[in-house]
Write a protein that holds these residues in place. Structure first.
Motif, PDB file in Angstrom:
ATOM      1  N   PHE A  28       0.965  -1.213  -0.049  1.00  0.00           N
ATOM      2  CA  PHE A  28      -0.138  -0.036   0.009  1.00  0.00           C
ATOM      3  C   PHE A  28       0.820   1.224  -0.091  1.00  0.00           C
ATOM      4  CE2 PHE A  28      -3.854   2.515   0.854  1.00  0.00           C
ATOM      5  CZ  PHE A  28      -3.280   3.582   1.453  1.00  0.00           C
ATOM      6  N   SER A  29       1.745   1.378   0.964  1.00  0.00           N
ATOM      7  CA  SER A  29       2.412   2.592   1.022  1.00  0.00           C
ATOM      8  C   SER A  29       3.323   2.752  -0.151  1.00  0.00           C
ATOM      9  CB  SER A  29       3.415   2.420   2.368  1.00  0.00           C
ATOM     10  OG  SER A  29       4.380   1.296   2.204  1.00  0.00           O
ATOM     11  N   SER A  30       3.565   2.046  -1.021  1.00  0.00           N
ATOM     12  CA  SER A  30       4.300   2.114  -2.195  1.00  0.00           C
ATOM     13  C   SER A  30       3.496   2.344  -3.471  1.00  0.00           C
ATOM     14  CB  SER A  30       5.527   1.035  -2.829  1.00  0.00           C
ATOM     15  OG  SER A  30       4.702   0.022  -2.791  1.00  0.00           O
ATOM     16  N   ARG A  31       2.185   2.576  -3.194  1.00  0.00           N
ATOM     17  CA  ARG A  31       1.500   2.711  -4.546  1.00  0.00           C
ATOM     18  C   ARG A  31       0.813   4.207  -4.603  1.00  0.00           C
ATOM     19  NH1 ARG A  31      -0.462  -1.713  -7.094  1.00  0.00           N
ATOM     20  NH2 ARG A  31       0.244  -3.779  -5.932  1.00  0.00           N
ATOM     21  N   TRP A  52       3.214   8.037  -3.868  1.00  0.00           N
ATOM     22  CA  TRP A  52       3.246   7.038  -2.686  1.00  0.00           C
ATOM     23  C   TRP A  52       4.123   7.745  -1.435  1.00  0.00           C
ATOM     24  CZ3 TRP A  52       8.288   5.438  -0.646  1.00  0.00           C
ATOM     25  CH2 TRP A  52       9.237   5.884  -1.223  1.00  0.00           C
ATOM     26  N   THR A  53       4.766   8.908  -1.775  1.00  0.00           N
ATOM     27  CA  THR A  53       5.406   9.628  -0.532  1.00  0.00           C
ATOM     28  C   THR A  53       4.339  10.519  -0.152  1.00  0.00           C
ATOM     29  OG1 THR A  53       6.389  11.124  -2.051  1.00  0.00           O
ATOM     30  CG2 THR A  53       7.736   9.146  -1.407  1.00  0.00           C
ATOM     31  N   ARG A  71      -2.172  11.434   2.460  1.00  0.00           N
ATOM     32  CA  ARG A  71      -2.039  10.016   2.982  1.00  0.00           C
ATOM     33  C   ARG A  71      -1.220   9.860   4.253  1.00  0.00           C
ATOM     34  NH1 ARG A  71       0.043   6.916  -1.941  1.00  0.00           N
ATOM     35  NH2 ARG A  71      -0.011   5.302  -0.648  1.00  0.00           N
ATOM     36  N   ASP A  72      -1.436   8.778   5.013  1.00  0.00           N
ATOM     37  CA  ASP A  72      -0.571   8.481   6.174  1.00  0.00           C
ATOM     38  C   ASP A  72      -0.430   7.047   5.838  1.00  0.00           C
ATOM     39  OD1 ASP A  72       0.238   7.672   8.535  1.00  0.00           O
ATOM     40  OD2 ASP A  72      -1.046   8.717   9.640  1.00  0.00           O
ATOM     41  N   ASN A  73       1.162   6.713   5.315  1.00  0.00           N
ATOM     42  CA  ASN A  73       1.395   5.368   5.187  1.00  0.00           C
ATOM     43  C   ASN A  73       1.543   4.490   6.311  1.00  0.00           C
ATOM     44  OD1 ASN A  73       1.546   5.737   2.435  1.00  0.00           O
ATOM     45  ND2 ASN A  73       3.474   6.305   2.295  1.00  0.00           N
ATOM     46  N   ASN A  76      -1.860   3.142   6.534  1.00  0.00           N
ATOM     47  CA  ASN A  76      -2.268   2.538   5.339  1.00  0.00           C
ATOM     48  C   ASN A  76      -3.582   3.012   4.994  1.00  0.00           C
ATOM     49  OD1 ASN A  76      -0.117   0.842   5.195  1.00  0.00           O
ATOM     50  ND2 ASN A  76      -1.283  -1.068   4.862  1.00  0.00           N
ATOM     51  N   VAL A  78      -5.645   6.735   2.985  1.00  0.00           N
ATOM     52  CA  VAL A  78      -5.491   7.905   2.175  1.00  0.00           C
ATOM     53  C   VAL A  78      -6.682   8.517   2.430  1.00  0.00           C
ATOM     54  CG1 VAL A  78      -6.628   6.747   0.077  1.00  0.00           C
ATOM     55  CG2 VAL A  78      -5.169   8.949  -0.294  1.00  0.00           C
TER      56      VAL A  78
END
Length: 121
Positions: A28-31, A52-53, A71-73, A76, A78
């Motif tokens: 998720f965090s890389s998408r 993603w960032t 977003r808050d990775n 997980n 958005v």
């Protein structure tokens, strides 16, 4: 990737809502992530996207300056902060997950269920 959108509801024109989309999966965090909406009788339309960032975002002209995607990775999740809502913002809102962020041209293979947003005049 599984996505769960929430936060929709009924609000008066000029009001605000914040939608959330919780994602599962290690990637998720890389998408890239996006929000779309669909009104009755209309095609689904792009609303906003984020890389993603979180450093790059893009918006539909109709929501620019009123909506903010973030977003808050670590969670997980958005978000879509919607301010100064208008009756024409009434729609089912969907979140989606993609791979490489290319602004509005990002491809989104993964979709969550929608959440209804209704703006009364």
């Amino acid at each position: 990737v599984q996505l769960q959108a929430s936060g929709g509801g009924l609000v008066q024109a000029g009001g605000s809502l914040r939608l959330s989309c919780a994602g599962s999966g290690r990637t998720f965090s890389s998408r890239a992530m996006g929000w779309f909406r669909q009104s009755p009788g209309k095609e689904r339309e792009f609303v906003a996207a984020i890389n993603w960032t979180g450093s790059s975002t893009s918006y539909a002209d109709s929501v620019k300056g009123r909506f903010t995607i973030s977003r808050d990775n670590a969670k997980n999740t958005v978000y879509l902060q919607m301010n100064s809502l208008k009756p024409e913002d009434t729609a089912v809102y969907y979140c989606a997950a993609g791979a490489d962020y290319v602004g509005r041209s990002t491809r989104f293979p993964y979709w969550g269920q929608g959440t209804q947003v209704t703006v009364s005049s």
